[in-house]
Design an enzyme around this catalytic site. Structure first.
Site, PDB file in Angstrom:
ATOM      1  CG  ASP A  44       2.230   4.333  15.594  1.00 26.12           C
ATOM      2  OD1 ASP A  44       3.103   5.151  15.908  1.00 26.12           O
ATOM      3  OD2 ASP A  44       2.477   3.284  14.974  1.00 26.12           O
ATOM      4  CB  CYS A  66      20.860   2.695  20.548  1.00 26.49           C
ATOM      5  SG  CYS A  66      19.410   2.610  21.636  1.00 26.49           S
ATOM      6  CD  GLN A 116      -3.658  -1.622  19.488  1.00 27.41           C
ATOM      7  OE1 GLN A 116      -3.624  -2.302  20.490  1.00 27.41           O
ATOM      8  NE2 GLN A 116      -2.789  -0.663  19.248  1.00 27.41           N
ATOM      9  CB  CYS A 168      13.067   3.121  18.267  1.00 24.35           C
ATOM     10  SG  CYS A 168      12.961   3.940  19.882  1.00 24.35           S
ATOM     11  CD  GLU A 209      -2.011   3.886   8.092  1.00 24.84           C
ATOM     12  OE1 GLU A 209      -2.014   3.406   9.236  1.00 24.84           O
ATOM     13  OE2 GLU A 209      -0.954   4.175   7.495  1.00 24.84           O
ATOM     14  CG  LEU A 258      -6.782  -8.539  10.154  1.00 23.65           C
ATOM     15  CD1 LEU A 258      -5.374  -9.083   9.985  1.00 23.65           C
ATOM     16  CD2 LEU A 258      -7.135  -7.635   8.978  1.00 23.65           C
ATOM     17  N   GLY A 259      -9.010 -10.317  13.367  1.00 22.13           N
ATOM     18  CA  GLY A 259      -9.305  -9.823  14.715  1.00 22.13           C
ATOM     19  C   GLY A 259      -9.929  -8.445  14.763  1.00 22.13           C
ATOM     20  CD1 TRP A 279       0.549   0.707   3.241  1.00 22.11           C
ATOM     21  CD2 TRP A 279       0.067  -1.469   3.158  1.00 22.11           C
ATOM     22  NE1 TRP A 279       1.156   0.106   4.313  1.00 22.11           N
ATOM     23  CE2 TRP A 279       0.871  -1.230   4.298  1.00 22.11           C
ATOM     24  CE3 TRP A 279      -0.365  -2.777   2.901  1.00 22.11           C
ATOM     25  CZ2 TRP A 279       1.249  -2.253   5.166  1.00 22.11           C
ATOM     26  CZ3 TRP A 279       0.008  -3.776   3.773  1.00 22.11           C
ATOM     27  CH2 TRP A 279       0.803  -3.515   4.888  1.00 22.11           C
ATOM     28  NE  ARG A 280       5.778   2.614   3.757  1.00 20.74           N
ATOM     29  CZ  ARG A 280       6.530   2.341   4.828  1.00 20.74           C
ATOM     30  NH1 ARG A 280       7.742   1.839   4.684  1.00 20.74           N
ATOM     31  NH2 ARG A 280       6.055   2.543   6.031  1.00 20.74           N
ATOM     32  CB  CYS A 316      18.974   4.754  16.316  1.00 22.45           C
ATOM     33  SG  CYS A 316      17.581   5.909  16.341  1.00 22.45           S
ATOM     34  CE1 TYR A 354      -0.865   5.909  12.925  1.00 22.81           C
ATOM     35  CE2 TYR A 354      -2.724   4.571  12.204  1.00 22.81           C
ATOM     36  CZ  TYR A 354      -1.403   4.950  12.077  1.00 22.81           C
ATOM     37  OH  TYR A 354      -0.625   4.400  11.108  1.00 22.81           O
TER      38      TYR A 354
END
Length: 369
Positions: A155, A214, A59, A207, A54, A97-98, A32-33, A217, A137
């Site tokens: 989020d 780290c 969750q 993260c 989205e 999928l819940g 989807w990106r 990062c 969100y």
DNA sequence: CACGCGTGGGG
DNA sequence: TCCCCAAGCGT
């Protein structure tokens, strides 16, 4: 101010630049990106696909969403197609999928876009917020990613990144307003969609909650938690309630022609709107405890264990063959050839697996949990 | 505002 | 085996 000290504005600009630079190199591929290179070449993501992804990602992990997103977009390629879909078809496709309220709200949202917005998604955060199933969100994410609005996306990933970056020690959820303000302070006017996705990718891959990496990062030089050795401690969280154990029974009736007795659950409550085996309540509130049809019920001898968001469930599965003429008190028979276990929520699939094993091996014992 | 609402993977 | 957690929303 000395040359070696940065103004707050300069520091924010540095953080934004480092983050976007990292994203340009490490953006994860998702169906989807639109990747950062294509995005800067002027390619815009389809708002329908952004919205759908989205909702699914609420969750829910990227890994779990991928196959569902592919099936949904193949079957319903645009919001008009989804709005015209049968409720039961959409719920069946969402099965597994819940958080099934998302699927009901997804349909309501699609129909609202068609009925109230001429089939086009609202292009602002505030407009998107009016859609069912779209909260702070999701509205910010769609506005930023699909429409370039510099909305602040917060989020769980962003909360964690920001809590560490600015060493916020107030526990969640009390810290949420402060974290939102800090997230807003580092949201750039340019490339807000890439910024939002970069923050979430960073939280998902670098993260991370338990063992943040780290050393890799891009914000390492900026991070107050890392500086003070607090990266694993933050963000602090209020302790969680222990999940109680609940019990119940499911009845699986097989008609002489192989048809199976299923019922559509009420719209509200657990597994709302989903297909399932008739059963008892799971909260011992004194609901119906009679079988859905008269039969010689026998225990499969296998307990199905399943954990929901807020309780553990232990289910007894009873099985019976019934005559072709038998009339159920609840539910309706689904022909053998039209029954697909994948259209059931996971706990109901587990029960079916137990029953199917018992049908194949009447004396056998299997264990499922 | 606290709680109800799924599932699968990782440590 | 358990606990924790994941791109939250509605009520």
């Amino acid at each position: 101010m000395r040359d070696t000290e940065e103004s707050p504005e300069e520091e924010v600009a540095d953080i934004s630049a480092r983050l976007l630079g990292w994203y340009d190199r490490h953006a994860r591929e998702m169906p989807w990106r639109v990747g950062p290179a294509d995005r800067r070449a002027g390619v815009r993501p389809d708002p329908y696909r952004v919205w759908l992804s989205e909702i699914m990602l609420q969750q829910t992990t990227v890994a779990a969403v991928r196959s569902y997103f592919r099936r949904f977009t193949e079957r319903w390629p645009d919001v008009g197609a989804l709005a015209a879909a049968e409720d039961a078809e959409v719920m069946a496709e969402w099965a597994g999928l819940g958080y099934y309220a998302r699927a009901r709200n997804l349909l309501r949202g699609a129909r609202a876009v068609v009925a109230d917005h001429g089939g086009r998604f609202p292009e602002t955060r505030d407009g998107l917020l009016t859609l069912p199933g779209v909260g702070p969100y999701t509205a910010a994410a769609v506005a930023a990613i699909a429409f370039d609005e510099p909305a602040t996306v917060v989020d769980g990933n962003v909360e964690r990144v920001v809590a560490r970056l600015f060493r916020v020690e107030t526990p969640l959820p009390a810290a949420k307003p402060a974290l939102t303000r800090l997230a807003a302070a580092i949201t750039p006017q340019e490339r807000p969609g890439d910024h939002a996705q970069a923050m979430m990718d960073l939280g998902a891959t670098i993260c991370t909650p338990r063992k943040p990496v780290c050393s890799l990062c891009p914000l390492g030089p900026d991070c107050a938690a890392r500086r003070d050795g607090l990266e694993v401690e933050l963000p602090r969280k209020a302790p969680k309630a222990v999940k109680p154990v609940r019990e119940g029974t499911l009845w699986i009736a097989v008609r002489a022609d192989g048809a199976l007795l299923l019922e559509t659950r009420p719209e509200t409550g657990m597994l709302g709107g989903m297909l399932g085996w008739p059963g008892t309540d799971w909260d011992r509130s004194g609901g119906p405890t009679d079988p859905p049809i008269a039969a010689d019920w026998r225990a499969t001898g296998v307990e199905v264990r399943h954990t929901f968001s807020h309780f553990h469930l232990r289910l007894s599965v009873l099985l019976a063959e019934v005559a072709q003429e038998a009339v159920p008190a609840r539910g309706s028979f689904v022909p053998h050839e039209r029954f697909r276990p994948s259209s059931l929520p996971t706990v109901m699939q587990k029960a079916w697996n137990v029953a199917a094993a018992a049908i194949r091996h009447p004396r056998g014992e299997a264990r499922l949990d």
